[in-house]
Design a protein around this motif. Sequence first.
Motif, PDB file in Angstrom:
ATOM      1  N   LYS A   8     -91.914  43.064  49.902  1.00 22.62           N
ATOM      2  CA  LYS A   8     -92.742  44.125  50.478  1.00 22.62           C
ATOM      3  C   LYS A   8     -93.109  45.157  49.421  1.00 22.62           C
ATOM      4  O   LYS A   8     -92.294  45.513  48.566  1.00 22.62           O
ATOM      5  N   ARG A   9     -94.343  45.646  49.494  1.00 25.73           N
ATOM      6  CA  ARG A   9     -94.828  46.717  48.620  1.00 25.73           C
ATOM      7  C   ARG A   9     -94.511  48.051  49.274  1.00 25.73           C
ATOM      8  O   ARG A   9     -94.958  48.340  50.374  1.00 25.73           O
ATOM      9  N   VAL A  10     -93.708  48.871  48.585  1.00 31.52           N
ATOM     10  CA  VAL A  10     -93.287  50.161  49.140  1.00 31.52           C
ATOM     11  C   VAL A  10     -93.463  51.264  48.090  1.00 31.52           C
ATOM     12  O   VAL A  10     -93.686  50.977  46.911  1.00 31.52           O
ATOM     13  N   VAL A  11     -93.354  52.501  48.526  1.00 36.78           N
ATOM     14  CA  VAL A  11     -93.351  53.624  47.587  1.00 36.78           C
ATOM     15  C   VAL A  11     -92.129  53.481  46.688  1.00 36.78           C
ATOM     16  O   VAL A  11     -91.020  53.218  47.164  1.00 36.78           O
ATOM     17  N   ASP A  12     -92.316  53.637  45.383  1.00 38.46           N
ATOM     18  CA  ASP A  12     -91.218  53.479  44.433  1.00 38.46           C
ATOM     19  C   ASP A  12     -90.047  54.394  44.802  1.00 38.46           C
ATOM     20  O   ASP A  12     -90.237  55.542  45.208  1.00 38.46           O
ATOM     21  N   TYR A  13     -88.834  53.860  44.644  1.00 36.57           N
ATOM     22  CA  TYR A  13     -87.657  54.618  45.086  1.00 36.57           C
ATOM     23  C   TYR A  13     -87.421  55.896  44.280  1.00 36.57           C
ATOM     24  O   TYR A  13     -86.677  56.785  44.719  1.00 36.57           O
ATOM     25  N   ASN A  14     -88.051  56.008  43.112  1.00 41.52           N
ATOM     26  CA  ASN A  14     -87.899  57.222  42.306  1.00 41.52           C
ATOM     27  C   ASN A  14     -88.840  58.351  42.730  1.00 41.52           C
ATOM     28  O   ASN A  14     -88.719  59.476  42.255  1.00 41.52           O
ATOM     29  N   VAL A  15     -89.794  58.029  43.593  1.00 45.81           N
ATOM     30  CA  VAL A  15     -90.822  59.002  43.994  1.00 45.81           C
ATOM     31  C   VAL A  15     -90.333  59.835  45.180  1.00 45.81           C
ATOM     32  O   VAL A  15     -89.752  59.284  46.128  1.00 45.81           O
ATOM     33  N   VAL A  17     -90.989  61.375  48.479  1.00 43.80           N
ATOM     34  CA  VAL A  17     -91.973  61.082  49.527  1.00 43.80           C
ATOM     35  C   VAL A  17     -92.486  62.379  50.143  1.00 43.80           C
ATOM     36  O   VAL A  17     -91.718  63.292  50.433  1.00 43.80           O
ATOM     37  N   ARG A  18     -93.813  62.432  50.335  1.00 40.60           N
ATOM     38  CA  ARG A  18     -94.441  63.604  50.953  1.00 40.60           C
ATOM     39  C   ARG A  18     -95.059  63.200  52.289  1.00 40.60           C
ATOM     40  O   ARG A  18     -95.690  62.139  52.394  1.00 40.60           O
ATOM     41  N   VAL A  19     -94.891  64.057  53.279  1.00 39.80           N
ATOM     42  CA  VAL A  19     -95.471  63.809  54.594  1.00 39.80           C
ATOM     43  C   VAL A  19     -96.878  64.410  54.635  1.00 39.80           C
ATOM     44  O   VAL A  19     -97.117  65.497  54.103  1.00 39.80           O
ATOM     45  N   LYS A  20     -97.824  63.706  55.249  1.00 43.75           N
ATOM     46  CA  LYS A  20     -99.188  64.210  55.373  1.00 43.75           C
ATOM     47  C   LYS A  20     -99.199  65.516  56.165  1.00 43.75           C
ATOM     48  O   LYS A  20     -98.378  65.719  57.063  1.00 43.75           O
ATOM     49  N   SER A  21    -100.161  66.377  55.834  1.00 44.33           N
ATOM     50  CA  SER A  21    -100.221  67.695  56.471  1.00 44.33           C
ATOM     51  C   SER A  21    -100.426  67.605  57.983  1.00 44.33           C
ATOM     52  O   SER A  21     -99.986  68.475  58.738  1.00 44.33           O
ATOM     53  N   ASP A  22    -101.090  66.537  58.447  1.00 44.01           N
ATOM     54  CA  ASP A  22    -101.333  66.405  59.889  1.00 44.01           C
ATOM     55  C   ASP A  22    -100.190  65.671  60.613  1.00 44.01           C
ATOM     56  O   ASP A  22    -100.248  65.459  61.823  1.00 44.01           O
ATOM     57  N   ALA A  29    -101.317  58.330  48.689  1.00 42.88           N
ATOM     58  CA  ALA A  29    -102.455  58.435  47.762  1.00 42.88           C
ATOM     59  C   ALA A  29    -101.950  58.787  46.368  1.00 42.88           C
ATOM     60  O   ALA A  29    -101.179  59.745  46.186  1.00 42.88           O
ATOM     61  N   ASN A  30    -102.355  58.004  45.371  1.00 44.86           N
ATOM     62  CA  ASN A  30    -101.975  58.223  43.968  1.00 44.86           C
ATOM     63  C   ASN A  30    -100.461  58.249  43.764  1.00 44.86           C
ATOM     64  O   ASN A  30     -99.949  58.976  42.902  1.00 44.86           O
ATOM     65  N   VAL A  31     -99.753  57.467  44.569  1.00 44.48           N
ATOM     66  CA  VAL A  31     -98.296  57.394  44.473  1.00 44.48           C
ATOM     67  C   VAL A  31     -97.911  56.039  43.884  1.00 44.48           C
ATOM     68  O   VAL A  31     -98.515  55.020  44.222  1.00 44.48           O
ATOM     69  N   LYS A  32     -96.931  56.035  43.005  1.00 41.67           N
ATOM     70  CA  LYS A  32     -96.485  54.778  42.401  1.00 41.67           C
ATOM     71  C   LYS A  32     -95.846  53.882  43.458  1.00 41.67           C
ATOM     72  O   LYS A  32     -94.964  54.301  44.207  1.00 41.67           O
ATOM     73  N   MET A  33     -96.307  52.629  43.521  1.00 43.48           N
ATOM     74  CA  MET A  33     -95.769  51.648  44.462  1.00 43.48           C
ATOM     75  C   MET A  33     -95.023  50.561  43.678  1.00 43.48           C
ATOM     76  O   MET A  33     -95.357  50.271  42.529  1.00 43.48           O
ATOM     77  N   SER A  34     -94.047  49.963  44.313  1.00 43.00           N
ATOM     78  CA  SER A  34     -93.288  48.901  43.647  1.00 43.00           C
ATOM     79  C   SER A  34     -92.690  47.958  44.695  1.00 43.00           C
ATOM     80  O   SER A  34     -92.869  48.164  45.900  1.00 43.00           O
ATOM     81  N   MET A  35     -91.983  46.942  44.224  1.00 44.19           N
ATOM     82  CA  MET A  35     -91.347  46.010  45.151  1.00 44.19           C
ATOM     83  C   MET A  35     -90.127  46.660  45.796  1.00 44.19           C
ATOM     84  O   MET A  35     -89.363  47.368  45.129  1.00 44.19           O
ATOM     85  N   ASN A  36     -89.953  46.414  47.095  1.00 45.56           N
ATOM     86  CA  ASN A  36     -88.774  46.901  47.799  1.00 45.56           C
ATOM     87  C   ASN A  36     -87.511  46.429  47.071  1.00 45.56           C
ATOM     88  O   ASN A  36     -87.357  45.237  46.798  1.00 45.56           O
ATOM     89  N   VAL A 221     -92.195  64.001  60.424  1.00 42.90           N
ATOM     90  CA  VAL A 221     -91.839  65.325  59.891  1.00 42.90           C
ATOM     91  C   VAL A 221     -90.783  65.159  58.804  1.00 42.90           C
ATOM     92  O   VAL A 221     -89.996  64.207  58.811  1.00 42.90           O
ATOM     93  N   GLU A 222     -90.781  66.097  57.875  1.00 38.36           N
ATOM     94  CA  GLU A 222     -89.751  66.098  56.834  1.00 38.36           C
ATOM     95  C   GLU A 222     -88.440  66.589  57.429  1.00 38.36           C
ATOM     96  O   GLU A 222     -88.432  67.380  58.381  1.00 38.36           O
ATOM     97  N   PRO A 223     -87.309  66.138  56.874  1.00 41.77           N
ATOM     98  CA  PRO A 223     -86.022  66.659  57.365  1.00 41.77           C
ATOM     99  C   PRO A 223     -85.908  68.153  57.088  1.00 41.77           C
ATOM    100  O   PRO A 223     -86.495  68.666  56.131  1.00 41.77           O
ATOM    101  N   ALA A 224     -85.165  68.843  57.935  1.00 39.29           N
ATOM    102  CA  ALA A 224     -84.996  70.294  57.765  1.00 39.29           C
ATOM    103  C   ALA A 224     -84.303  70.583  56.441  1.00 39.29           C
ATOM    104  O   ALA A 224     -83.410  69.834  56.003  1.00 39.29           O
ATOM    105  N   LYS A 225     -84.735  71.643  55.791  1.00 44.56           N
ATOM    106  CA  LYS A 225     -84.126  72.021  54.520  1.00 44.56           C
ATOM    107  C   LYS A 225     -82.708  72.537  54.752  1.00 44.56           C
ATOM    108  O   LYS A 225     -82.446  73.261  55.706  1.00 44.56           O
ATOM    109  N   ARG A 226     -81.809  72.141  53.881  1.00 43.67           N
ATOM    110  CA  ARG A 226     -80.416  72.573  54.010  1.00 43.67           C
ATOM    111  C   ARG A 226     -80.268  74.015  53.541  1.00 43.67           C
ATOM    112  O   ARG A 226     -80.830  74.404  52.521  1.00 43.67           O
ATOM    113  N   SER A 227     -79.526  74.773  54.296  1.00 42.28           N
ATOM    114  CA  SER A 227     -79.304  76.172  53.894  1.00 42.28           C
ATOM    115  C   SER A 227     -78.297  76.223  52.753  1.00 42.28           C
ATOM    116  O   SER A 227     -77.458  75.326  52.605  1.00 42.28           O
ATOM    117  N   ALA A 228     -78.387  77.270  51.958  1.00 42.94           N
ATOM    118  CA  ALA A 228     -77.497  77.399  50.799  1.00 42.94           C
ATOM    119  C   ALA A 228     -76.060  77.656  51.247  1.00 42.94           C
ATOM    120  O   ALA A 228     -75.821  78.256  52.305  1.00 42.94           O
TER     121      ALA A 228
END
Length: 250
Positions: A8-15, A17-22, A29-36, A221-228
């Motif tokens: 499977k072609r997936v987003v590279d594990y080093n990248v 991940v960003r969630v779309k604004s909507d 878009a313009n993200v490095k893809m690689s083999m799972n 949605v992105e996971p909630a940010k952890r508090s300090a």
Amino acid sequence: MKVLVPVKRVVDYNVKVRVKSDGTGVDIANVKMSMNPFDEIAVEEAMRLKEAGKVTEVIAVSCGVTQCQETLRTAMAIGADRGILAETDVELQPLAVAKLLKAIADKEQPQLIILGKQAIDDDCNQTGQMLAALLGWPQATFASKVVVEDGKVTVTREVDGGLETVALTLPAIVTTDLRLNEPRYVTLPNIMKAKKKQLDVFKPADLGVDVTARLKTLKVVEPAKRSAGIKVPDVATLVAKLRNEAKVIA
């Protein structure tokens, strides 16, 4: 013996991940893809079986957009003999992928199918099990060791309580875990050789498969940010905060 290895072609594990604004999905878009990575382990295991003389042909298979050909070329650079792409722009869900793989398996008649236990993008961990059900083949998931001998495959699999060893009669399906092996480095000469290897492209309609989505993603949605964290002066203060604020102790 012929082995089929879905990749499977997936987003590279080093990248990151960003969630779309909507909130409709992940921005690729313009993200490095690689083999799972789990599928890379599956290709490596198939190659080791071939080098041990247990396998005569390794076929890499992918389902998805045209760019999946790059992933197949990577598999062929690792050593797969040829590639097959089930090409579609439709977002594929595990059941649709399993149906496509079944159609290809019916066509190619492999004795063994090795694939990653899950993809790092959706983490579904469903395709291998669904494919086994559709084909009516025995399956061994989460493999950490694979031995092919005398018309059967013996798999050591990782379970919650430790390790379990199962023996399957061929044809069979095996899904790979991280500790099965360490994939080899792909060399430039092998990348060049992979460009000349056979790569067949089919549409889902050619295979008689309906890939219409049966699930709808409502929101991502992105996971909630952890508090300090905070420092406390002594144990008594720590216990008080755990009891009164965090409420994790009585």
